[in-house]
Scaffold this motif. Structure first.
Motif, PDB file in Angstrom:
ATOM      1  N   GLY A   1       7.822  23.018  28.443  1.00 50.66           N
ATOM      2  CA  GLY A   1       8.713  22.294  29.441  1.00 50.66           C
ATOM      3  C   GLY A   1       9.469  22.138  28.745  1.00 50.66           C
TER       4      GLY A   1
ATOM      5  N   ASN B   1      11.029  15.333  21.026  1.00 52.51           N
ATOM      6  CA  ASN B   1      10.474  15.874  22.182  1.00 52.51           C
ATOM      7  C   ASN B   1       9.474  17.106  21.183  1.00 52.51           C
ATOM      8  OD1 ASN B   1       9.400  13.719  24.321  1.00 52.51           O
ATOM      9  ND2 ASN B   1      11.472  14.352  24.468  1.00 52.51           N
TER      10      ASN B   1
ATOM     11  N   THR C   1       0.263  20.353  30.076  1.00 47.58           N
ATOM     12  CA  THR C   1       1.938  19.658  30.209  1.00 47.58           C
ATOM     13  C   THR C   1       1.413  18.548  29.489  1.00 47.58           C
ATOM     14  OG1 THR C   1       3.884  20.298  30.635  1.00 47.58           O
ATOM     15  CG2 THR C   1       2.335  19.822  31.957  1.00 47.58           C
TER      16      THR C   1
ATOM     17  N   CYS D   1       4.481  16.705  29.785  1.00 46.19           N
ATOM     18  CA  CYS D   1       5.381  16.325  30.901  1.00 46.19           C
ATOM     19  C   CYS D   1       4.687  16.105  32.635  1.00 46.19           C
ATOM     20  CB  CYS D   1       7.117  17.178  31.209  1.00 46.19           C
ATOM     21  SG  CYS D   1       8.137  16.981  32.363  1.00 46.19           S
TER      22      CYS D   1
ATOM     23  N   CYS E   1       6.870  18.089  35.291  1.00 47.67           N
ATOM     24  CA  CYS E   1       5.836  19.748  34.962  1.00 47.67           C
ATOM     25  C   CYS E   1       5.009  19.899  35.808  1.00 47.67           C
ATOM     26  CB  CYS E   1       5.844  19.809  33.734  1.00 47.67           C
ATOM     27  SG  CYS E   1       7.778  20.791  32.761  1.00 47.67           S
TER      28      CYS E   1
ATOM     29  N   CYS F   1       5.415  11.147  28.321  1.00 46.20           N
ATOM     30  CA  CYS F   1       6.529  11.995  29.357  1.00 46.20           C
ATOM     31  C   CYS F   1       7.531  11.902  28.239  1.00 46.20           C
ATOM     32  CB  CYS F   1       6.789  10.565  30.050  1.00 46.20           C
ATOM     33  SG  CYS F   1       8.141  11.194  31.259  1.00 46.20           S
ATOM     34  N   PRO F   2       7.947  12.999  28.124  1.00 44.78           N
ATOM     35  CA  PRO F   2       9.806  12.862  27.270  1.00 44.78           C
ATOM     36  C   PRO F   2      10.473  12.175  28.055  1.00 44.78           C
ATOM     37  CG  PRO F   2       8.736  15.219  28.435  1.00 44.78           C
ATOM     38  CD  PRO F   2       7.783  14.190  28.723  1.00 44.78           C
TER      39      PRO F   2
END
Length: 712
Positions: free
Chosen positions: A445, A454, A537, A539, A542, A666-667
């Motif tokens: 991501g 991140n 992932t 994120c 994403c 979560c970023p």
């Protein structure tokens, strides 16, 4: 079927008058409903006929079982008894109507058990009306107020329901008195004997007077219903039955972009029929307002007003939409708004619904989660954003660079996409081009690739994958932004461009599950053996986009959020973590696009519970009730100029738990929370860490301990 003891109409003349009035009321009611149905028929088509068994099940649970409204116990119970009281009272009404023709309902027409049940529900509904009246007249919670609707419609409805109950009780009382108990009812047996002294003739007259009063009240209610907030009584069953059974996190696809004449919604009739039905079904309970992060931090967005605004705009434009005025449009009673027809018609976007309200939405989905009648708010907001972005080029100025950078660089920043794998330097992370048979693709991501904070999460996840012996690779410069922020801001064209580009890359490495299925039927892909491979992932945006939205363009993939993958590795024994390693007090924030949209709640908590000796201390709003970080819906790229900051509000909730660590997954949440911690000057009290960072540190601790033990 025994005839009634007393004729309510007094003979054929009264019966004829009743028939004429009854048919006239039905005709006017039908014309008003016909206008509403015609408006739906003029809207865009949408197929909601899949998952028939689930639709029937949810109809039974939500409509008949009232499960949605019962989540708020006091008004929920009142609504439950009002709903079922309404249904049972209709059987009593039908019995009274048949009495005009010297008939009654079979089995229950003169059954004392049914008569007692009917009257018990009359009492339940009466108590419910008192609850509703107190809430509206004395408590007056903000959620019940509306900019578009005054309070009077609600009181009119309560008054009409009360008149229905009162006249029914009087019919039963004087029917019992006039027949000396032959027309038995529970209420009649309580009060009827008190009126024996009036004489039979007087009681018969009073019975007929209140029979007519009851019938006329019900018919008046029927005629009033289609233009009132009580329209939801008819619309809700259909709205629940036709709810969305596709992925919750997937926005509707704008098809044939190159050939379309419009690219969003600027007029009510451009919505689909189901989106317009939402407005008919709205109970105006305002629960969506109570959970909206924008509303709760002083922004101009109120989700209820979005739904009502679409409905009001539709009704304002009904003559233009339906066509030349005809008989039922000219009838005063057919005016579903009750206006004089001369009001100035405002545009939907920028008029009835302000642009500021649309841009305040974080697309967190809390409004849809709590709605008791399956209304879908977020897709409407995004549809109207699409019109602003793609038709009018009207969007917050700070978003311009975001669009330009995604289109030119494949990421939201002015950074060449060639530098996407720089974060992995020295970590010995293979690219897919170097390891095309990797079982797992780590989709890093944009945040994990370019954001300094991140990048630490990306590094931590790599350490975890290596410790578990996972055969994985990254795409590096072949990976581009999934397009999520562009799509949720309203730039569908840019999202489709990025999605198609990424789908082409993923398909070239054989990740498409549809291709794997074809290969398993004897058609190999690129010489590789057919198998389903996994994309992970960190994120949620994403994750949600690739998992739920890329299938709209033919990209079908097995996508797993990193918190779920880590939990799986622990279960399989591939990761051995030191139990109780972390002694800090910890709370966990559920990201909207992992939690509400994709139902991931338990896996991250299981991982944290293994590591933390104190377990997870929950915030007041958690799991499906989690409060958004404020970064979704493209809001991470927009300035927050109105009201309190959403991220600071959530950080304060974390501080209320006394936690030392706010665990995230979560970023965007990490970025928003670290900014929020600084904003409330709590840097010394609260740290923000991703689950992967906590796990990676535990693995390092375990490795150090093992090495020390071996050295001894």
């Amino acid at each position: 079927m025994a005839p009634p003891a007393i004729s309510p109409t007094g003979g054929w003349i009264g019966t004829t008058i009743f028939v004429v009035i009854f048919l006239a009321a039905l005709i006017v009611f039908g014309l008003r409903v016909g206008q509403l149905v015609t408006l739906l028929a003029k809207a865009r088509r949408e197929d909601r006929t899949d998952h028939l068994e689930e639709r029937i099940g949810d109809f039974l649970l939500v409509v008949l079982g009232q499960s949605g409204v019962l989540r708020d116990p006091i008004p929920g119970l009142a609504h439950f008894f009002t709903f079922w009281g309404f249904i049972i009272i209709q059987f009593g009404l039908l019995n009274l109507i048949l009495g005009a023709f010297n008939g009654s309902l079979p089995l229950i027409g003169h059954d004392h058990t049914f008569a007692a049940l009917l009257d018990l529900f009359v009492l339940f509904v009466l108590v419910s009306l008192i609850v509703f009246a107190v809430r509206r007249g004395i408590v007056r919670p903000r959620q019940l107020s509306s900019r578009l609707h005054g309070p009077w419609d609600g009181f009119i409805i309560l008054g009409l329901i009360f008149l229905v109950l009162l006249t029914l009780a009087l019919v039963e009382t004087f029917g019992f008195a006039a027949s000396h108990g032959e027309e038995w009812s529970l209420i009649g047996s309580w009060f009827g004997p008190s009126f024996y002294g009036l004489g039979t003739a007087t009681n018969v007259v009073l019975y007929r007077v209140f029979w007519w009063a009851h019938i006329l009240t019900v018919l008046g209610f029927l005629v009033y219903l289609p233009g009132s907030k009580h329209l939801h009584l008819m619309a809700t069953p259909f709205n629940v039955f036709f709810r969305n059974y596709g992925p919750r996190g997937a926005l509707p696809l704008l098809e044939n972009l190159e050939e379309r004449e419009d690219y969003g919604v600027s007029k009510a009739e451009q919505f689909t029929w189901k989106q317009l039905l939402d407005g008919y079904a709205c109970t105006e309970c305002g629960r969506c307002n109570t959970v909206c992060p924008a509303t709760n931090t002083g922004k101009p967005l109120l989700p209820k007003e979005i739904i009502l605004g679409v409905k009001e705009s539709l009704l304002d434009r009904r003559h233009e939409i339906i066509g030349e005025p005809n008989l039922f449009q000219k009838l005063p009673l057919a005016d579903v708004r009750g206006g004089n027809g001369h009001e100035e018609i405002q545009p939907l976007v920028g008029g009835v619904i302000s642009k500021e309200a649309l841009w305040a939405c974080t697309t967190c989905g809390a409004c849809m989660e709590i709605c008791p009648v399956s209304i879908e708010h977020v897709p409407k907001i995004v549809d109207m954003r699409r019109s602003l972005v793609m038709e009018e080029s009207d969007f917050p100025p700070e978003v311009t660079s975001l669009f330009n950078n995604i289109e030119r660089n494949g990421n939201p920043w002015e950074i060449s996409n060639d530098r996407r794998a720089e974060w992995a330097a020295g970590l010995d992370v293979p690219l897919m081009a170097e390891n095309p048979d990797a079982e797992v693709l780590y989709w890093v991501g944009c945040m994990g690739s370019f954001d300094q904070r991140n990048r630490k999460v990306a590094t931590a996840l790599v350490k975890i994958l290596k410790a578990a012996g996972v055969n994985f690779a990254i795409l590096g410069p072949e990976e581009s932004c999934t397009g999520d922020p562009a799509r949720r801001i309203g730039n569908e064209y840019l999202w489709q461009m990025m999605a198609q580009q990424n789908i082409e890359v993923l398909n070239s490495y054989g990740f498409n599950t549809a291709q794997a299925e074809t290969a398993s039927n004897g058609h190999g892909h690129n010489g590789h053996s057919p198998r389903t491979r996994t994309i992970i992932t960190a994120c949620p945006h994403c994750f949600n986009t690739i998992k739920n939205e890329y299938p709209q363009l033919g990209g079908h993939y097995e996508v797993i959020h990193h918190s779920v993958f880590i939990d799986r590795l622990i279960k399989e024994g591939r990761l051995r973590l030191p139990a109780g390693f972390d002694h800090r007090k910890l709370t966990y924030h559920d990201p909207c696009y992992v939690g509400r949209y994709n139902g991931v709640y338990d896996e991250p908590r299981r991982v944290l519970t293994v590591l933390n000796s104190n377990g997870v201390t929950e915030m007041r709003r958690n799991r499906n009730k989690s409060f958004c970080c404020g970064g979704g819906g493209g809001r991470a790229w927009m300035e927050e100029r109105i009201g309190k900051r959403v991220n600071q509000t959530r950080v304060n909730e974390a501080l209320e738990t006394g936690a030392e660590v706010l665990a995230a997954a979560c970023p965007f949440c990490i970025m928003m929370f670290e900014d929020g911690v600084k904003g409330v000057e709590a840097e010394e009290r609260l740290q923000v860490e991703d689950i992967a960072e906590i796990v990676a540190r535990a693995l390092e601790e375990a490795a150090t301990t093992t090495a020390a033990g071996a050295g001894q």
